[in-house]
Enzyme design. Structure first.
Site, PDB file in Angstrom:
ATOM      1  N   GLU A 127     -57.867  18.315  22.942  1.00 35.96           N
ATOM      2  CA  GLU A 127     -56.469  18.059  22.562  1.00 35.96           C
ATOM      3  C   GLU A 127     -55.953  19.088  21.559  1.00 35.96           C
ATOM      4  OE1 GLU A 127     -55.060  14.170  21.843  1.00 35.96           O
ATOM      5  OE2 GLU A 127     -56.393  13.253  23.286  1.00 35.96           O
ATOM      6  N   LYS A 157     -57.476  16.984  14.074  1.00 37.79           N
ATOM      7  CA  LYS A 157     -58.715  17.561  14.611  1.00 37.79           C
ATOM      8  C   LYS A 157     -58.635  19.090  14.570  1.00 37.79           C
ATOM      9  CE  LYS A 157     -61.899  15.752  16.184  1.00 37.79           C
ATOM     10  NZ  LYS A 157     -63.142  15.351  15.461  1.00 37.79           N
ATOM     11  N   LYS A 192     -59.035   2.366  24.644  1.00 36.04           N
ATOM     12  CA  LYS A 192     -58.855   3.579  25.433  1.00 36.04           C
ATOM     13  C   LYS A 192     -58.642   3.238  26.918  1.00 36.04           C
ATOM     14  CE  LYS A 192     -59.561   6.473  21.944  1.00 36.04           C
ATOM     15  NZ  LYS A 192     -60.532   6.083  21.018  1.00 36.04           N
TER      16      LYS A 192
HETATM   17  O1  TDX Z   1     -52.867   1.591  27.922  1.00 33.77           O
HETATM   18  C1  TDX Z   1     -52.892   2.813  28.192  1.00 33.77           C
HETATM   19  N1  TDX Z   1     -52.132   3.275  29.217  1.00 33.77           N
HETATM   20  C2  TDX Z   1     -52.073   4.586  29.566  1.00 33.77           C
HETATM   21  O2  TDX Z   1     -51.352   4.958  30.515  1.00 33.77           O
HETATM   22  C3  TDX Z   1     -53.709   3.758  27.460  1.00 33.77           C
HETATM   23  C4  TDX Z   1     -54.571   3.298  26.321  1.00 33.77           C
HETATM   24  C5  TDX Z   1     -53.638   5.072  27.823  1.00 33.77           C
HETATM   25  N2  TDX Z   1     -52.837   5.497  28.837  1.00 33.77           N
HETATM   26  C6  TDX Z   1     -52.798   6.938  29.190  1.00 33.77           C
HETATM   27  C7  TDX Z   1     -52.525   7.873  28.030  1.00 33.77           C
HETATM   28  C8  TDX Z   1     -53.305   9.105  28.425  1.00 33.77           C
HETATM   29  O3  TDX Z   1     -52.537   9.943  29.274  1.00 33.77           O
HETATM   30  O4  TDX Z   1     -54.107   7.274  29.645  1.00 33.77           O
HETATM   31  C9  TDX Z   1     -54.498   8.580  29.202  1.00 33.77           C
HETATM   32  C10 TDX Z   1     -55.754   8.455  28.378  1.00 33.77           C
HETATM   33  O5  TDX Z   1     -55.407   7.805  27.191  1.00 33.77           O
HETATM   34  P1  TDX Z   1     -56.469   7.548  26.021  1.00 33.77           P
HETATM   35  O6  TDX Z   1     -57.636   6.810  26.576  1.00 33.77           O
HETATM   36  O7  TDX Z   1     -55.752   6.987  24.862  1.00 33.77           O
HETATM   37  O8  TDX Z   1     -56.991   9.029  25.733  1.00 33.77           O
HETATM   38  P2  TDX Z   1     -56.227  10.402  25.348  1.00 33.77           P
HETATM   39  O9  TDX Z   1     -54.910  10.168  24.743  1.00 33.77           O
HETATM   40  O10 TDX Z   1     -56.285  11.287  26.566  1.00 33.77           O
HETATM   41  O11 TDX Z   1     -57.233  10.969  24.227  1.00 33.77           O
HETATM   42  C11 TDX Z   1     -58.636  10.867  24.448  1.00 33.77           C
HETATM   43  O12 TDX Z   1     -59.205  12.073  24.829  1.00 33.77           O
HETATM   44  C12 TDX Z   1     -59.307  13.082  23.876  1.00 33.77           C
HETATM   45  C13 TDX Z   1     -59.333  10.322  23.200  1.00 33.77           C
HETATM   46  O13 TDX Z   1     -58.742   9.133  22.785  1.00 33.77           O
HETATM   47  C14 TDX Z   1     -59.329  11.334  22.104  1.00 33.77           C
HETATM   48  O14 TDX Z   1     -60.010  10.838  21.000  1.00 33.77           O
HETATM   49  C15 TDX Z   1     -59.977  12.579  22.609  1.00 33.77           C
HETATM   50  O15 TDX Z   1     -59.942  13.563  21.623  1.00 33.77           O
END
Ligand code: TDX
Length: 339
Positions: A127, A157, A192
């Site tokens: 990221e 980060k 997540k």
């Molecule tokens: O409820 C949700 N609905 C949704 O559409 C959540 C929790 C997430 N999302 C989407 C957002 C992102 O595009 O899914 C994707 C993944 O989301 P996250 O699991 O929150 O991850 P992300 O934002 O990609 O970040 C993750 O990867 C890089 C980690 O949380 C970070 O700590 C890491 O550095």
């Protein structure tokens, strides 16, 4: 060999501890973790009683406690997993991200200098490179891609990464940095995407996809990530950054559909909700450097990894049932109700 692992009660840190304890059964491993909402001591129960394992509840922002532990242990290697890591939480409250991710990192590195630690490894994220457009599938993040962050989380980060490189250049601290793509696997905290969707689907609850769900992430099975860090510790060049990812890009909506199919749940549970502010479109890592220099390649195909992950959540309901009661309920309601 004595290794200190910070953030070892969290998702990637705990998986790394299991990998290292298994692979180096004669080495000592000391885990420090402040046990925030995302750290669970129950995660470490299989190693807790081992003679060569020590756990201390220490916050990396607590300089005195960190120094005291380093004085006692005189570690050879420090691997820093401790971080506030959830983008959505950083949007609501940035300051704790700056404190832990930046100040905590600098305190750890001060301790490494004071106690002559032979190696400091910083676990970072793709990221820090910002995002890539969806209409340019030819573009990937390399280690030369400029730092260009989107959220308070990724900025914190990136700030930490810059500090790590500065401690190397200014004080000669022997450092390495790894920047991984999205991990998935056992012990992933339910806030997540993947665990949230598995747990909601199991309860026949709405599956909240942000926006159209077209955003792309490059998914890496956590065990493959742990092996890559182990390799960097053994053979990585000091002062270098290594990207870790697996050419495994998937749209969020497709991930959610795969989870529905695996669990035999209807796609009608999917609910499109208001998008995340500043939402990154696409992450994609070019892993050429770690492949050509260290011979690393991800071993787990997504089709297998996601099956193993889902099975783990089905078999380990006790672990996540505890977590989603109480404090997490409040978080979920604040984040998702009326979204
Ligand atoms: O409820 C949700 N609905 C949704 O559409 C959540 C929790 C997430 N999302 C989407 C957002 C992102 O595009 O899914 C994707 C993944 O989301 P996250 O699991 O929150 O991850 P992300 O934002 O990609 O970040 C993750 O990867 C890089 C980690 O949380 C970070 O700590 C890491 O550095």
């Amino acid at each position: 060999m004595i290794r200190v692992v910070t953030g070892g009660a969290g998702f990637i840190g705990s998986n790394f501890i299991f990998h290292m304890m298994d692979k180096y059964p004669d080495d000592r491993l000391v885990c420090i973790d402040s046990l925030t909402y995302a750290g669970n001591l129950s995660t470490l129960k299989s190693v807790m009683d081992k003679e060569n394992f020590r756990f201390e509840k220490i916050d990396i922002r607590d300089r005195d406690a960190v120094y005291k532990l380093f004085e006692e242990e005189k570690p050879d290697v420090v691997i820093n997993f401790a971080a506030e890591s959830h983008v959505d939480r950083s949007i609501e409250n940035p300051s704790i991200f700056l404190e832990t991710n930046i100040m905590g990192t600098s305190i750890l590195m001060d301790a490494c200098i004071k106690y002559n630690v032979g190696r400091y490894h910083q676990v970072s994220t793709d990221e820090v490179y910002g995002d890539l457009p969806l209409d340019r599938p030819d573009l990937f993040f390399t280690e030369e891609t400029p730092i260009h962050t989107s959220s308070p989380y990724s900025s914190s980060k990136a700030g930490a990464d810059l500090l790590v490189l500065a401690y190397h250049r200014t004080y000669g601290l022997p450092v390495t940095i790894s920047r991984c793509s999205n991990n998935y696997g056992p012990y992933h905290f339910p806030e997540k995407l993947i665990p949230l969707m598995i747990i909601n689907a199991l309860h026949d609850k709405d599956l909240p996809v942000y926006g159209a769900g077209e955003n792309v992430r490059d998914w890496l099975y956590v065990e493959d990530h742990c092996k890559a860090i182990d390799l960097i510790l053994q053979k990585g060049r000091i002062g270098e950054v290594y990207n870790i990812g697996g050419h495994n890009e998937k749209k969020n909506i497709d991930i959610v559909k795969i989870i529905c199919a695996e669990l035999g749940k209807p796609e009608s549970l999917i609910k499109h909700v208001t998008d995340r502010k500043g939402h990154d479109m696409r992450y994609a890592i070019d892993p050429t450097k770690i492949h050509s220099e260290l011979g690393w390649l991800p071993e787990t195909k997504f089709e297998d990894g996601i099956k193993k992950t889902i099975k783990w959540y089905l078999d380990n309901e006790d672990w996540w049932k505890d977590i989603i009661s109480g404090e997490y309920q409040k978080y979920y309601e604040e984040m998702y109700s009326n979204r």
